[in-house]
Every structure is written in C-alpha cells, then in structure tokens.
Design an enzyme around this catalytic site. Structure first.
Site, PDB file in Angstrom:
ATOM      1  N   GLY A   1     -11.565  -9.838  -1.691  1.00 20.76           N
ATOM      2  CA  GLY A   1     -13.050  -9.108  -1.199  1.00 20.76           C
ATOM      3  C   GLY A   1     -14.128 -10.600  -0.337  1.00 20.76           C
TER       4      GLY A   1
ATOM      5  N   SER B   1       1.110  -1.218  -0.251  1.00 19.80           N
ATOM      6  CA  SER B   1      -0.083  -0.117  -0.157  1.00 19.80           C
ATOM      7  C   SER B   1       0.871   1.526   0.141  1.00 19.80           C
ATOM      8  CB  SER B   1      -1.036   0.229   1.184  1.00 19.80           C
ATOM      9  OG  SER B   1      -1.413   1.332   1.268  1.00 19.80           O
TER      10      SER B   1
ATOM     11  N   TYR C   1      -2.685   5.321  -4.537  1.00 19.18           N
ATOM     12  CA  TYR C   1      -4.095   6.696  -4.540  1.00 19.18           C
ATOM     13  C   TYR C   1      -3.523   8.060  -5.623  1.00 19.18           C
ATOM     14  CZ  TYR C   1      -6.686   4.083  -0.800  1.00 19.18           C
ATOM     15  OH  TYR C   1      -7.001   3.051   0.187  1.00 19.18           O
TER      16      TYR C   1
HETATM   17  C1  LIG Z   1      -6.906  -2.632   7.277  1.00 17.78           C
HETATM   18  C2  LIG Z   1      -7.148  -1.915   6.056  1.00 17.78           C
HETATM   19  C3  LIG Z   1      -5.981  -1.358   4.861  1.00 17.78           C
HETATM   20  C4  LIG Z   1      -6.132  -1.195   3.703  1.00 17.78           C
HETATM   21  N1  LIG Z   1      -5.827  -0.332   2.920  1.00 17.78           N
HETATM   22  C5  LIG Z   1      -6.079  -0.146   1.744  1.00 17.78           C
HETATM   23  C6  LIG Z   1      -4.812   0.229   1.243  1.00 17.78           C
HETATM   24  O1  LIG Z   1      -3.909   1.088   1.676  1.00 17.78           O
HETATM   25  N2  LIG Z   1      -4.921   0.597  -0.220  1.00 17.78           N
HETATM   26  C7  LIG Z   1      -6.119   0.097  -1.039  1.00 17.78           C
HETATM   27  O2  LIG Z   1      -6.326  -0.226  -2.379  1.00 17.78           O
HETATM   28  N3  LIG Z   1      -7.016  -1.147  -0.535  1.00 17.78           N
HETATM   29  C8  LIG Z   1      -7.086  -1.414   0.792  1.00 17.78           C
HETATM   30  N4  LIG Z   1      -7.816  -2.243   1.808  1.00 17.78           N
HETATM   31  C9  LIG Z   1      -8.712  -3.034   0.431  1.00 17.78           C
HETATM   32  C10 LIG Z   1      -8.125  -4.448   0.368  1.00 17.78           C
HETATM   33  O3  LIG Z   1      -7.190  -4.191  -0.296  1.00 17.78           O
HETATM   34  C11 LIG Z   1      -8.563  -5.170  -0.100  1.00 17.78           C
HETATM   35  O4  LIG Z   1      -9.779  -5.159  -0.993  1.00 17.78           O
HETATM   36  C12 LIG Z   1      -9.606  -5.844   1.174  1.00 17.78           C
HETATM   37  O5  LIG Z   1      -9.236  -5.793   1.700  1.00 17.78           O
HETATM   38  C13 LIG Z   1     -10.495  -7.726   0.541  1.00 17.78           C
HETATM   39  O6  LIG Z   1     -11.102  -7.589   1.218  1.00 17.78           O
HETATM   40  P1  LIG Z   1     -10.766  -9.031   2.689  1.00 17.78           P
HETATM   41  O7  LIG Z   1     -10.083  -7.768   3.295  1.00 17.78           O
HETATM   42  O8  LIG Z   1     -12.165  -9.239   2.792  1.00 17.78           O
HETATM   43  O9  LIG Z   1     -10.085 -10.078   2.089  1.00 17.78           O
HETATM   44  C14 LIG Z   1      -7.855  -1.846   3.577  1.00 17.78           C
HETATM   45  C15 LIG Z   1      -7.971  -3.238   3.700  1.00 17.78           C
HETATM   46  C16 LIG Z   1      -8.061  -3.127   5.602  1.00 17.78           C
HETATM   47  C17 LIG Z   1      -9.190  -4.425   6.003  1.00 17.78           C
END
Ligand SMILES: Cc1cc2nc3c(=O)[nH]c(=O)nc-3n(C[C@H](O)[C@H](O)[C@H](O)COP(=O)(O)O)c2cc1C
Length: 368
Positions: free
Chosen positions: A289, A106, A130
């Site tokens: 997801g 990230s 982002y």
């Molecule tokens: C704590 C946390 C931080 C996240 N930070 C980012 C991020 O910085 N950039 C991003 O594109 N997605 C971010 N996401 C989304 C994840 O990339 C992803 O789409 C999602 O967590 C997938 O679902 P799951 O947690 O049910 O496996 C974040 C998700 C979580 C849970």
C-alpha cells in the site's frame, strides 16, 4: 524521458493509457481517504541514520518460503495485467524474475497460470485467490497452482464484495472485448464485461461470484486441500492476526487493498507493528500500500515486515514499457533500498530494525 522515480513511471503510463483504465488502476473506494492515507503514512516516519559504519558491501538479498529474492520485495496481486500491456502477466513474470522479486498472480489474471509459469520457469511465484461461491472452481485452481509450481497460496480476505469505487461507477467500467479472467470459466466472468451508466462490471461480477458468508471456520476446508503455505491478505488488526495463526495460516499480508476496499481502513504502517508483535516470528508478515520509494520499503522492513509488495507502479512500468518497464520499476525500488541502507549506515536487513525509525512529525495533521 528516462524515468528516475516511480512517479515518473506513472506519468509515462498515464500518457499511454485510456482514461477509464488509468482510473481503474489508480482509483480507490469511497472518498479515497485510505488510498491517499497510504501514500502519506510512510512520511510519518524518519530514518535514524548511523554513521561511521562499514557500508562497502550492503546486502538486501533474502529468502521467503524457500525462494531466494534479490530484495525483500514483490509484485502485489493485481487483476488483468493485459489492461496495461498485451503480454500481460507473462511480461510481469519475466520482469519479476529478472529483478529477483516475488510475483503474486491474481485469480483474475488475464493469462493462464501455466503460461505465466512458463514465462519465467523456476521463479518465485504465488497464486492469490478470492473465495468463490463455486468451490469446485476454487479447488481446480489450487490443483493447477500446485502442478505449475506456485509456491504459496494467498487468500484475500478484505473483499466479501468489491468496494464502491466511484471512478469505475462513473466510467461504467467493464472489461474490454478480448480480455478475460483466463483461469476461470468464461461464464463465471461474463458479468465483468457488462456495463451500464452508474454501474461497474467489476462490482457486479464480485456480487455474483464472491462468497460473503465465509468465516474462520471455512478456512479448514481450504487448508485441507493443499500442502502449500497459506497466506492471508488484508488483515489489519492484531485480533485477526492471532486468529489466523490459530487457524493454521502460515503468513500474513497487511494491506488495505490499495484503498480499494474499506475506505477509512488504516494504512498498513499504522498497524504493522501490532500485527508483527501478535504472530510468531516464523510467520512472515508482508505489507503493501503506497510504497513509492526505496525509503518506504526500508521503513516497512524497520517496522517488522519480512517483505513489501509494490502494486500500481508495476502496472505503470508495464503500461509504458512492457516487461522492460516493469523490470525498471522493480530494479529502481531495489537500488533505492540499497542506497538507503548505505546512507543510513544500516548495510544489512538485520540493521533495519525498529531503532532505525522515529515518528515524524510528532504531531501530524491528518492527510487531506
Ligand atoms: C488494478 C488493481 C487490481 C488489483 N487486483 C487485486 C486482486 O485481484 N487481488 C488482490 O488481492 N488485490 C488486488 N489489488 C490490490 C493490490 O494487491 C495491493 O493491495 C495494492 O494495489 C497495493 O497498493 P499500491 O497499489 O499502492 O502499491 C489490486 C490493485 C490494483 C491497483
């Protein structure tokens, strides 16, 4: 307890983490309908097992943008792994490399891109961005990613601002002292540290830093700045998938951001087939997801994904067991995928096609 399921890794993590951090990891936006729908959606399909097939040597190895993976899977980009463990993304990088999984780092990583690269030299790793208002900062990140041998850039496009995450608002969530977005100027992230009742430091920060005015026309600016493959994360319609290809994007991640952005956005498996059908076969479509079992990964592949990403469960493993815990999570997903391929009589990835699935139940109630 030796965790035998991803959910058991979650129980161990919950016992370890402060409640506000657990909530930041776990929570979604709004009523959390999309977060719950993600988990339910994989149960809307059953696997159609074939019998009397030679399954003595199942093979789930694959290649993505030139990198070998032990299975078509990876770690979704997630901010601030040091909230889970002091070693942060360096531990996750070791875990992913040992498990043969892709790691997507990230933009809000809590260790530097170079430290993460050094923790697992030669491993498959991409950088997620982002679109910041400060384009010089964005350009600098692209340069550093190229120099540190990141293999692709992921632009997350579902976040003109951070979703309204009620748990974080109630907890007045802010980054703890000593933790920072290690790859950005300290000033750029200082607002993430400030909290007040009913507000979230993360939300404040996104309001200041994310550029909500960008459109498809701006993609050319980023495209011109790098030779690395460009992947868009957060595409949920065939229309946008086609536009992405027209604008020179190399791959897509079908994702509703773990239900953390638009509440009411569809879970990925509901839209994956229309998106796979809308893009040329040489443009990999990934998905994330709610993947919590190897069977979910098998279903994602059968719906046409080239690979699937695991999010929160990796943080669970990291929280209770550091690099070993995160690796155990990833190994479990791969082992469960292989098990599924054997028991479903589909020993190669090519066997996991749309014939491998059927909808279930025929008339499903909406998830509560
Ligand atoms: C704590 C946390 C931080 C996240 N930070 C980012 C991020 O910085 N950039 C991003 O594109 N997605 C971010 N996401 C989304 C994840 O990339 C992803 O789409 C999602 O967590 C997938 O679902 P799951 O947690 O049910 O496996 C974040 C998700 C979580 C849970």
């Amino acid at each position: 307890m030796v965790p035998l399921t991803l959910a058991e890794h979650g129980e161990l993590a919950k016992g370890r983490l402060p409640a506000v951090i657990w909530d930041f990891f776990e929570g979604g936006a709004g009523a959390e309908w999309s977060r719950r729908a993600n988990l339910a959606a994989w149960r809307r399909h059953v696997l159609r097992p074939r019998v009397l097939v030679d399954v003595s040597a199942p093979d789930c190895g694959t290649e993505l943008f030139g990198d070998r993976l032990a299975a078509p899977f990876g770690v979704a980009p997630m901010a601030y792994h040091q909230l889970a463990h002091p070693d942060g993304e360096c531990a996750t990088a070791r875990a992913a490399s040992e498990a043969g999984a892709l790691l997507i780092v990230s933009i809000f990583a809590s260790r530097t891109l170079e430290q993460i690269a050094a923790a697992a030299p030669g491993a498959a790793r991409w950088l997620q961005l982002y679109w910041l208002r400060d384009r010089e900062a964005l350009t600098a990140l692209v340069r550093r990613a190229e120099q540190a041998d990141y293999r692709a850039l992921v632009l997350t496009v579902d976040a003109p601002k951070v979703g309204r995450r009620l748990r974080d608002l109630r907890n007045a969530f802010a980054l703890p002292a000593g933790l920072a977005a290690a790859n950005l100027d300290a000033e750029l992230t200082s607002s993430a540290r400030q909290s007040a009742t009913g507000r979230s430091g993360i939300e404040e920060h996104s309001r200041q830093q994310f550029d909500p005015s960008i459109t498809w026309a701006d993609l050319a600016w980023l495209r011109q700045r790098t030779r690395l493959p460009l992947v868009l994360k957060g595409v949920l319609t065939a229309e946008d998938a086609r536009l992405a290809v027209e604008h020179g994007v190399d791959g897509l991640i079908v994702s509703n951001h773990g239900g953390r952005q638009l509440d009411g956005a569809p879970p990925a498996p509901a839209v994956l087939p229309e998106i796979v059908d809308a893009v040329p076969a040489d443009h990999p479509v990934l998905v994330d997801g709610g993947l919590r079992h190897g069977t979910d990964l098998a279903k994602a592949l059968a719906l046409g994904a080239r690979a699937a990403l695991v999010g929160r469960p990796v943080l669970w493993g990291l929280a209770h067991g550091g690099a070993d815990g995160a690796r155990a999570v990833l190994d479990l997903v791969r082992e469960e995928l292989l098990d599924t391929m054997v028991l479903a009589g589909r020993p190669t990835l090519a066997d996991l096609d749309r014939d491998a699935l059927a909808p279930w139940p025929a008339t499903a109630a909406a998830p509560r």
